[in-house]
Design a protein around this motif. Structure first.
Motif, PDB file in Angstrom:
ATOM      1  N   SER A  17       4.043  10.459   4.654  1.00 55.41           N
ATOM      2  CA  SER A  17       4.369  11.867   4.380  1.00 55.41           C
ATOM      3  C   SER A  17       3.267  12.778   4.889  1.00 55.41           C
ATOM      4  CB  SER A  17       4.572  12.052   2.879  1.00 55.41           C
ATOM      5  OG  SER A  17       5.575  11.191   2.381  1.00 55.41           O
ATOM      6  N   LEU A  63       2.594  14.249  -6.912  1.00 53.32           N
ATOM      7  CA  LEU A  63       3.079  13.010  -6.306  1.00 53.32           C
ATOM      8  C   LEU A  63       3.523  11.982  -7.336  1.00 53.32           C
ATOM      9  CD1 LEU A  63       0.377  12.695  -3.493  1.00 53.32           C
ATOM     10  CD2 LEU A  63       2.733  13.494  -3.264  1.00 53.32           C
ATOM     11  N   TYR A  65       7.620  11.846   0.483  1.00 55.43           N
ATOM     12  CA  TYR A  65       6.866  12.888  -0.219  1.00 55.43           C
ATOM     13  C   TYR A  65       6.507  14.050   0.709  1.00 55.43           C
ATOM     14  CZ  TYR A  65       6.284   9.228  -3.720  1.00 55.43           C
ATOM     15  OH  TYR A  65       6.511   8.243  -4.650  1.00 55.43           O
ATOM     16  N   VAL A 115       3.043   7.865   0.819  1.00 56.49           N
ATOM     17  CA  VAL A 115       2.204   9.075   0.835  1.00 56.49           C
ATOM     18  C   VAL A 115       1.544   9.223   2.205  1.00 56.49           C
ATOM     19  CG1 VAL A 115       0.146  10.171  -0.133  1.00 56.49           C
ATOM     20  CG2 VAL A 115       1.818   9.100  -1.655  1.00 56.49           C
TER      21      VAL A 115
END
Length: 585
Positions: free
Chosen positions: A266, A245, A205, A263
């Motif tokens: 990222s 997301l 992400y 996440v």
């Protein structure tokens, strides 16, 4: 000249005593109040540090405060209007630019001159004046201080000069905190958990999160504010972040899935990338080969590793108390330089700057309570050999020695120690005392002279501020993270002879002069300060051994009813900071 530096009335309040420019004592208020992130004027810490330095408040020549309250108030009012009339009386009480100066006089009893310096100047100074560099580029990054969130500057014999700033609400610290909250962790507290979670995921992400931080010319950047809410009246992120997301925000304490680890990975990748870009800009602007770095973002030790390995600076010094507590040192150092004109480059090599716990009365406490103990007074070799033997046999040890560390890391003075070779030790310590998430790694302490045998680290790292790779063949599962890294503390015999001696004694028994080292506290509480705190934590937890100075106590000798009685007597401790909303007031 005696200068008292103060960081207070926001979070993590602290003080520092400088004598002729040297830091002689420094401590955080939370250690004495037992209230995590205590923001109050540090009356207990000041009392303890002055006593430790052998001076009284009447001996102090000048007080230095770590931010300019009128600038902070301007930002608070800008953020709060038009809702301020409906704000709680407690919050309105804090909207008072004169409050720090009034409390310095009324609560600390100081009636002499007080100088307030800029928040990011204090951060920069806290790093530069302890770096040992004669000249240095300066970089600070945090959530927000007054109006500034990121600053670029230069330090030298003429002092600290900030050349460029990024203004609120555009903030790397707030960007990281907002996603921390989205991931179900407490802001301004648990960002390091996200850093620890990141290696379990893949940065798939990163491209999406990178859209939220627009890179601009020079040192500037801008957040896409459509994804954030920094009003302080609700979560720090908007629904648009979940849409971006394609997943809802995680509920606190709920299951952590692959989505959450991705996440986190990222977020970490995006932070590191923009830090490297902005530091290359700073290097071009200053031409300096040295960097002094502070602010809350500087506690991200994974990013620090990339800054050292891939950044443009030959030498990097990160202030070990990089958060607001370190601002007490920076403010005092700035004021000392301004008043005296004296400048002597001096490298901080040891952060055991807090008061020394008086363990001399331990013997009397234990004797009166009828608790057996071993007294190794005058026999340090015996104490170290006995403790090393217990550790090698699998014991988890509460280790309390000498002066308290300043900053967030336990570095061998207020530590819990264990065998790093035991694959089950992480889970065991979590069950015994830490009660923390299983994904979080523990850190190793190693004798400096043998560090390179076990870790790919070519220079000393005394403050646990960098990660490095554990070498193949070094079978240390209790301190090796999922990506093969470890946050190493190197221990020099000149700085801490007793801790170095314990590591060496353990090494003679096992071949590994290394111990798992984590902070001596229970989850949600500050690191222990005095011997009573250490004894209470030992009793309430299930640690096997307590070493208080020269005295060694075994768990099996503690009366069983003590723990239950202590839980009844301990006061309720309300967390001072919301887990969802950054405390802008």
């Amino acid at each position: 000249m005696i200068i008292l530096g103060i960081s207070a009335l926001y979070h993590d309040s602290a003080c520092a005593v400088l004598v002729d420019g040297h830091v002689v004592s420094a401590a955080q208020e939370e250690r004495f109040s037992r209230r995590r992130f205590d923001q109050a004027m540090p009356t207990r810490a000041v009392r303890a540090c002055l006593r430790d330095a052998g001076v009284r408040i009447s001996d102090v020549d000048h007080v230095a405060y770590y931010e300019r309250p009128e600038r902070k108030l301007a930002r608070q009012l800008w953020m709060g209007l038009p809702a301020l009339p409906e704000t709680s009386p407690a919050a309105l009480f804090r909207l008072d630019a004169d409050r720090p100066f009034r409390q310095i006089e009324e609560l600390l009893g100081f009636t002499g001159p007080v100088t307030a310096v800029g928040h990011h100047e204090a951060h920069a100074a806290s790093a530069f004046y302890q770096s040992g560099f004669r000249t240095s580029a300066l970089f600070t990054a945090d959530a927000v201080g007054e109006w500034t969130t990121t600053s670029y500057g230069r330090g030298g014999p003429d002092g600290v000069e900030l050349l460029e700033e990024v203004a609120f609400p555009h903030s790397l610290g707030l960007f990281y905190s907002a996603v921390t909250s989205y991931l179900g962790f407490a802001v301004n507290s648990d960002e390091y958990k996200v850093m620890g979670l990141a290696p379990y995921g893949s940065p798939r992400y990163a491209e999406r999160l990178a859209r939220l931080v627009q890179d601009e010319d020079g040192g500037q950047f801008r957040l896409d504010l459509g994804y954030f809410d920094f009003s302080g009246h609700g979560p720090m992120f908007t629904d648009r972040l979940a849409d971006l997301l394609e997943g809802p925000a995680r509920d606190p304490e709920s299951e952590i899935t692959q989505f959450h680890t991705d996440v986190a990975a990222s977020l970490q990748e995006v932070l590191e990338a923009i830090l490297l870009r902005k530091l290359r800009h700073l290097h071009r602007e200053t031409g300096d080969s040295c960097l002094s770095y502070a602010g809350g973002v500087a506690l991200n030790c994974v990013a620090n590793r990339r800054i050292r390995e891939e950044g443009p600076f030959e030498q990097v010094f990160v202030q070990p108390a990089a958060g607001d507590s370190g601002g007490a040192i920076g403010a005092a150092a700035m004021v000392h330089h301004s008043l005296t004109g004296e400048f002597e480059p001096r490298r901080l090599t040891d952060v055991k700057l807090g008061p020394r716990g008086d363990t001399g009365r331990t013997r009397g406490w234990l004797r009166r309570a009828g608790v057996p103990y071993s007294d190794f007074t005058g026999d340090e070799a015996g104490l170290l050999d006995r403790t090393a033997a217990l550790l090698a046999d699998g014991a988890v040890v509460g280790w309390y020695q000498g002066r308290m560390e300043f900053g967030p890391r336990a570095l061998g003075a207020r530590s819990i120690l264990a065998d790093p070779r035991d694959a089950q030790m992480r889970d065991r310590i979590n069950a015994l005392v830490k009660k923390r998430e299983a994904f979080r790694p523990f850190a190793p302490a190693v004798v400096e002279e043998r560090c390179e045998e076990f870790f790919e680290l070519a220079e000393p790292s005394p403050f646990m501020l960098d990660t490095t790779t554990v070498r193949r063949g070094a079978d240390l599962p209790a301190i090796t993270h999922v990506d093969g890294s470890a946050r190493v503390q190197t221990v020099n015999s000149a700085q801490d002879a007793r801790f170095h001696g314990l590591l060496s004694a353990f090494g003679r028994r096992t071949g590994f002069p290394i111990l798992l080292n984590t902070s001596f506290n229970m989850r949600g509480e500050p690191i222990v300060a005095g011997p009573v705190d250490a004894l209470v934590c030992f009793v309430r937890s299930d640690l096997d051994v307590l070493v208080l100075g020269d005295h060694l106590v075994l768990r099996e000798d503690i009366p069983g009813h003590w723990a239950e009685r202590l839980e009844e007597l301990l006061p309720y401790r309300r967390p001072p900071i919301s887990r969802d909303v950054y405390s802008f007031l």
